[in-house]
Scaffold this active site. Structure first.
Site, PDB file in Angstrom:
ATOM      1  N   ARG A   1      16.164 -15.099   0.685  1.00  0.00           N
ATOM      2  CA  ARG A   1      16.266 -13.777   0.079  1.00  0.00           C
ATOM      3  C   ARG A   1      17.658 -13.152   0.189  1.00  0.00           C
ATOM      4  O   ARG A   1      17.967 -12.211  -0.538  1.00  0.00           O
ATOM      5  CB  ARG A   1      15.219 -12.844   0.694  1.00  0.00           C
ATOM      6  CG  ARG A   1      13.799 -13.290   0.399  1.00  0.00           C
ATOM      7  CD  ARG A   1      12.780 -12.265   0.812  1.00  0.00           C
ATOM      8  NE  ARG A   1      11.429 -12.738   0.551  1.00  0.00           N
ATOM      9  CZ  ARG A   1      10.342 -11.992   0.705  1.00  0.00           C
ATOM     10  NH1 ARG A   1      10.446 -10.745   1.122  1.00  0.00           N
ATOM     11  NH2 ARG A   1       9.148 -12.503   0.449  1.00  0.00           N
TER      12      ARG A   1
ATOM     13  N   ASP B   1       6.831   3.990  -1.606  1.00  0.00           N
ATOM     14  CA  ASP B   1       7.158   2.691  -1.039  1.00  0.00           C
ATOM     15  C   ASP B   1       8.522   2.802  -0.372  1.00  0.00           C
ATOM     16  O   ASP B   1       9.334   3.667  -0.741  1.00  0.00           O
ATOM     17  CB  ASP B   1       7.183   1.606  -2.120  1.00  0.00           C
ATOM     18  CG  ASP B   1       7.017   0.210  -1.532  1.00  0.00           C
ATOM     19  OD1 ASP B   1       5.872  -0.258  -1.434  1.00  0.00           O
ATOM     20  OD2 ASP B   1       8.030  -0.405  -1.137  1.00  0.00           O
TER      21      ASP B   1
END
Length: 274
Positions: free
Chosen positions: A35, A135
Site C-alpha cells: 500500500r 469515516d
C-alpha cells in the site's frame, strides 16, 4: 528499494495504533509494503526508512494523512449483512413517529453502507430523516461523495431500489451506476476519528458501526463505544457487525440479539429518582 525494516514497521504499527486505534499484526508487513511503496517512489525517496523520516517530520502532515488513508481498510458493498436493514425497516423506523429519524453511519468507507441506509430511510420515511456518515479516511469519503460505483457491487441491492435510487452509466460510464443526486444530497459525509468524541450536540436514534471493532483491542473498543453511546438517544439502537461482540465492555446497552444493542429508554438517574 530495500525491504521494509522491522524498525520501520514498528514505527508504523505504533503510529497507526496511537492515531486510529488500529492494531497491525506482525503478519501485515507485506500489506504495508503493497500500500505504501508507490508513495515512496512518487516522493523520490530511497527506501521506507527515508519515507518515514519524511512522514514524521514537521513538513510531513499531508503525507501522514495520505499514509493513514492507504493503511485504512475500506471493504464494503451495498446491503452487506441484509438482516440489519430488515431490522431498520420493520422494527426500528416504525417506532419513530414524532420526529425525523437521525441515523449515524459511523464507518462509512466508500459510501455503499450509508447509501443503502439512505434508500431504506427514503423508502420508509419520505423526507423525515437525517443521515450522517463518517469515516477516518479522506480518500474513501471523496469516493463516497461522488456516488459512482461499479455494477458488480450490487448483488444484494433490491431491484426496485436500483430503479428508484440509481442511474445506470452509459458510454464512458458503461458498467457503472450513479446514486440519484437527490438522494446523494441528503447524506452528510464528515471525516471523523472514532477515538475522538463527537463534537456536535447530536442525539441519534440509530448508529451503525459494523465490521470496525475487529480492528481494535479491548481498551480501544471501550473508548470508541463510550464516545458513541454519548450520542445515542434513550431507546436508541447500536448495530455492529455479525462477527463482532461487546463482551467484556462496560456500557449502558442491552443486547437484544447478536450484533443488536439498545440504550435504556429512561436514563439510569431518572429511574433511581422515580
Amino acid at each position: 528499494m530495500k525491504p521494509l525494516s522491522p524498525k520501520a514497521f514498528q514505527r508504523i504499527q505504533e503510529w497507526l495504533y496511537r492515531n486510529a486505534g488500529i492494531q497491525l499484526s506482525a503478519q501485515k508487513g507485506s500489506m504495508v509494503v503493497s500500500r505504501l511503496w508507490r508513495r515512496v517512489e512518487a516522493l523520490g525517496l530511497a527506501d521506507f526508512d527515508a519515507y518515514l523520516e519524511h512522514v514524521f517530520s514537521p513538513v510531513g502532515e499531508v503525507e501522514r494523512a495520505e499514509m493513514l488513508d492507504r493503511l485504512t481498510t475500506n471493504e464494503t458493498y451495498f446491503f452487506r449483512e441484509p438482516g440489519h436493514f430488515a431490522l431498520l425497516r420493520e422494527r426500528i423506523l416504525p417506532d419513530i413517529r414524532d420526529r425525523a429519524a437521525k441515523v449515524w453511519c459511523a464507518a462509512a468507507s466508500t459510501g455503499e453502507e450509508p447509501y443503502s441506509l439512505a434508500m431504506v430511510l427514503a423508502d420508509q420515511l419520505g423526507q423525515r430523516w437525517q443521515l450522517t456518515a463518517s469515516d477516518i479516511c479522506g480518500r474513501a469519503l471523496q469516493q463516497a461523495r461522488s456516488g459512482l460505483y461499479r455494477m458488480d457491487r450490487l448483488d444484494l441491492l433490491p431491484r426496485d431500489y436500483l430503479k428508484r435510487f440509481c442511474r445506470r452509466g452509459t458510454g464512458h460510464y458503461e458498467g457503472m451506476l450513479l446514486i440519484d443526486p437527490e438522494l446523494r444530497a441528503r447524506v452528510r459525509f464528515v471525516q471523523h476519528n472514532l477515538l475522538d468524541a463527537w463534537a456536535e450536540p447530536d442525539e441519534f436514534d440509530v448508529i451503525f458501526l459494523r465490521n470496525v471493532l475487529i480492528y481494535f483491542d479491548q481498551p480501544t473498543r471501550q473508548r470508541v463505544l463510550d464516545n458513541l453511546c454519548a450520542t445515542l438517544r434513550p431507546g436508541g439502537w447500536l448495530i455492529i457487525g455479525h462477527c463482532e461482540s461487546l463482551a467484556g465492555l462496560s456500557l449502558p446497552l442491552q443486547q437484544l440479539a447478536p450484533s443488536i444493542y439498545r440504550m435504556a429508554r429512561v436514563p439510569h438517574r431518572q429511574r433511581l429518582s422515580a
